[in-house]
Design a protein around this motif. Structure first.
Motif, PDB file in Angstrom:
ATOM      1  N   ALA A 151       0.757  -1.133   0.006  1.00  0.00           N
ATOM      2  CA  ALA A 151      -0.079   0.037   0.017  1.00  0.00           C
ATOM      3  C   ALA A 151       0.764   1.217  -0.113  1.00  0.00           C
ATOM      4  CB  ALA A 151      -0.985  -0.194   1.163  1.00  0.00           C
ATOM      5  N   LEU A 152       0.266   2.208  -0.618  1.00  0.00           N
ATOM      6  CA  LEU A 152       0.935   3.642  -0.337  1.00  0.00           C
ATOM      7  C   LEU A 152       0.391   4.528   0.773  1.00  0.00           C
ATOM      8  CD1 LEU A 152       0.587   4.831  -4.030  1.00  0.00           C
ATOM      9  CD2 LEU A 152       2.863   3.863  -2.927  1.00  0.00           C
ATOM     10  N   PRO A 153       1.280   5.210   1.229  1.00  0.00           N
ATOM     11  CA  PRO A 153       0.909   6.073   2.820  1.00  0.00           C
ATOM     12  C   PRO A 153      -0.500   6.853   2.487  1.00  0.00           C
ATOM     13  CG  PRO A 153       3.179   6.651   2.116  1.00  0.00           C
ATOM     14  CD  PRO A 153       2.686   5.592   0.986  1.00  0.00           C
ATOM     15  N   GLY A 154      -1.531   6.438   3.239  1.00  0.00           N
ATOM     16  CA  GLY A 154      -2.920   6.862   3.337  1.00  0.00           C
ATOM     17  C   GLY A 154      -3.700   5.964   2.765  1.00  0.00           C
ATOM     18  N   GLU A 155      -3.251   4.954   2.248  1.00  0.00           N
ATOM     19  CA  GLU A 155      -4.342   3.830   1.554  1.00  0.00           C
ATOM     20  C   GLU A 155      -4.451   2.741   2.612  1.00  0.00           C
ATOM     21  OE1 GLU A 155      -2.799   3.774  -3.012  1.00  0.00           O
ATOM     22  OE2 GLU A 155      -2.564   2.327  -1.931  1.00  0.00           O
TER      23      GLU A 155
END
Length: 85
Positions: A1-5
């Motif tokens: 995942a990417l940050p915030g996801e």
């Protein structure tokens, strides 16, 4: 995942603090062991800042790949070797 996801953002970093070893980012996680539950940290991705709170600290074996598994909520997992260096 990417940050915030939704998911698990996993970041690996070095903890070596030996001054004679070359490398610009060799100590990026040298003080990771000083974090405690409740501490907050931020990371930046594509010009946005994402905040995370430490809720658990674990020392696991190099074979403990379960720390890489997806999560149902946005999670940040930081991984380094211990002890430092």
């Amino acid at each position: 995942a990417l940050p915030g996801e939704e998911g698990n953002v996993v970041i690996f970093g070095h903890s070596s603090n030996y001054f004679w070893r070359p490398g610009q980012y060799k100590t990026v996680f040298a003080r990771l062991d000083s974090l405690a539950p409740g501490d907050r940290m931020t990371i930046m991705q594509s010009g946005k800042t994402f905040a995370y709170e430490v809720y658990e600290i674990r020392t696991v074996s190099p074979r403990a790949i379960e720390v890489l598994e997806p999560k149902e909520v946005p999670t940040l997992t930081l991984v380094t070797c211990t002890p430092s260096g």
